[in-house]
Design a protein around this motif. Structure first.
Motif, short mmCIF file in Angstrom:
data_model
loop_
_atom_site.label_atom_id
_atom_site.label_comp_id
_atom_site.label_asym_id
_atom_site.label_seq_id
_atom_site.Cartn_x
_atom_site.Cartn_y
_atom_site.Cartn_z
N GLN A 271 72.64 18.59 44.85
CA GLN A 271 71.72 18.32 45.96
C GLN A 271 70.37 18.99 45.72
N VAL A 272 70.40 20.23 45.22
CA VAL A 272 69.15 20.93 44.91
C VAL A 272 68.40 20.20 43.80
N GLN A 274 68.39 16.99 43.17
CA GLN A 274 67.75 15.81 43.74
C GLN A 274 66.47 16.17 44.48
N GLN A 275 66.49 17.29 45.16
CA GLN A 275 65.32 17.70 45.94
C GLN A 275 64.15 18.11 45.04
N HIS A 276 64.43 18.76 43.93
CA HIS A 276 63.37 19.39 43.14
C HIS A 276 63.04 18.66 41.84
N ALA A 420 70.01 26.91 44.81
CA ALA A 420 68.79 26.84 45.63
C ALA A 420 67.89 28.05 45.36
#
Length: 439
Positions: A271-272, A274-276, A420
């Motif tokens: 998930q991290v 995908q965000q960054h 994260a």
């Protein structure tokens, strides 16, 4: 005449104690149908040890709660010469073994040109692996892996294994007081028998071993019992993934290269990621268990060929220190060799070299200290033009230097919260490097 003979006899007699003292020590036989006096035979499990007293012993009591469905059994059995052997059977367990231990043995006389020899019979090993350990002092052991040769020996009967003691000796090791002189360790599932275990001052080795001085810079695949089924297929998968990205016009602009911590971007850190990093068409080239020589093999077999990223992030070395306890200079040399390979294959790419992450719960943990000794050498590998060094380790740690389990539950691998923190701590430098004009 008689007086002369008497004087000669007296002279020879006076020399005997010195001659006996000067004679080389006899072979140190640990097991030859029975254990040497004072030697204890035991089955080992991940957290326990079980002494063999009767015909057999199992480790059920030590593994039942933590490893349900696993099994470890050590039994006396028949050897090839009519003398007794020891048979170890293990099933679905990451660590098992048969250990020969004693009060204290001086192995120094066997180091210069000596050997360790024993008989080995492999009954089943297609789903497991073995290695051989020799103690080298207090809290010191060295090992030689025998996964692929062991599997090749399955069903072929008894074989005599002769290893040079140089396989187990490193600069600075003492060997003067060894309480655990020999261990055969098994992982996965398998069954093997051993007999006639001895150290000798001579002998001709018939089994090769890596040179500890150069293994970290010698390209090689990861040949652990738990990796052989997936490591090469994952390599081929990553080659295809990169090829497809380029074909679809999404050539990776950011590449992460490393071990299981980097591979974790595909799991706990997804998930991290995908965000960054998804916006950079990022590619994760992380392989669980990899050491510097395994990354070097992958780079030399195409994993960054055909791509032209702006930045490559390299994090590697914790398995050199954790698996083999490589000296800091040797791990750093392996990292430097990886940097050289990346610079040659990605001439327009800037490389962000990360300090090896902290491990062990306490600040003074042995592997933590070893990683920090490697990290102290890494800034010298950065030139500020192609290679940049970044240490984000303090972001993971409490003020007392301890590593919280709520970020790295096993004190090695980050969970989602840990990824994260990694991303946040690295982002300013990564943004800066990504924004620089291409080389």
């Amino acid at each position: 005449m008689r007086a002369g003979l008497a004087a000669l006899s007296l002279s020879i007699a006076s020399m005997l104690p010195a001659l006996v003292h000067a004679a080389p020590p006899v072979d140190l036989v640990l097991f030859d149908g029975a254990p040497r006096q004072g030697v204890t035979v035991a089955a080992i499990a991940p957290d326990t040890e079980h002494v063999l007293i009767g015909e057999r012993v199992d480790a059920d009591a030590g593994i039942r709660a933590k490893f349900p469905g696993s099994a470890i059994e050590l039994a006396r059995s028949a050897g090839q010469d009519g003398r007794e052997a020891l048979t170890l059977r293990w099933d679905r367990i990451w660590k098992s073994g048969v250990r020969l231990s004693g009060p204290s043995f001086d192995l120094r006389p066997y180091l210069a040109a000596g050997t360790l020899a024993f008989d080995l019979k492999v009954d089943a090993l297609d789903k497991g692996g073995i290695l051989f350990r020799v103690g080298c002092g207090d809290d010191c052991e060295r090992h030689v892996s025998y996964v692929l040769p062991g599997r090749a020996a399955e069903g072929k009967g008894w074989q005599r294994i002769v290893l040079s003691m140089s396989c187990f000796a490193r600069d600075g090791d003492d060997f003067g007081a060894v309480t655990r002189p020999f261990t055969l360790e098994g992982t996965g599932s398998g069954q093997v028998a051993i007999a006639n275990v001895a150290f000798s001052q001579g002998g001709a080795p018939n089994t090769p071993c890596p040179d500890w001085r150069t293994v970290a810079v010698t390209p090689g695949t990861l040949n652990e019992s738990w990796s052989t089924s997936w490591w090469l297929p994952r390599h081929r998968q990553k080659l295809e993934e990169a090829r497809q990205m380029v074909a679809e016009g999404r050539s990776p602009q950011l590449v992460f290269i490393g071990d299981s911590i980097t591979q974790g971007w595909e799991k706990e850190g997804a998930q991290v990621w995908q965000q960054h990093y998804a916006r950079h068409h990022a590619l994760a080239l992380g392989f669980g268990g990899d050491r510097t020589e395994n990354v070097l093999w992958r780079l030399r077999h195409g994993e960054v060929d055909g791509i032209d990223p702006k930045v490559a992030v390299l994090l590697i070395g914790t398995n050199n220190t954790g698996h083999r306890r490589d000296f800091p200079a040797i791990t750093a040399a392996g990292i430097e060799r990886n940097l050289d390979e990346l610079k040659a294959r990605l001439p327009r790419t800037r490389i962000l070299l990360l300090a090896i992450f902290p491990r062990d719960a306490a600040a003074d943990g042995p592997l933590r200290r070893l990683n920090e000794q490697v990290n102290a050498r890494l800034p010298a590998l950065a030139d500020g033009r192609r290679v940049f060094f970044l240490d984000v380790n303090k972001a993971f740690l409490r003020t007392d230097g301890s590593l919280p389990a709520n970020l790295m539950p096993d004190w090695l691998h980050p969970n989602e919260a840990g990824y994260a923190i990694w991303a946040k701590a690295m982002q300013p430098e990564l943004d800066r490097l990504m924004a620089l004009p291409r080389l």
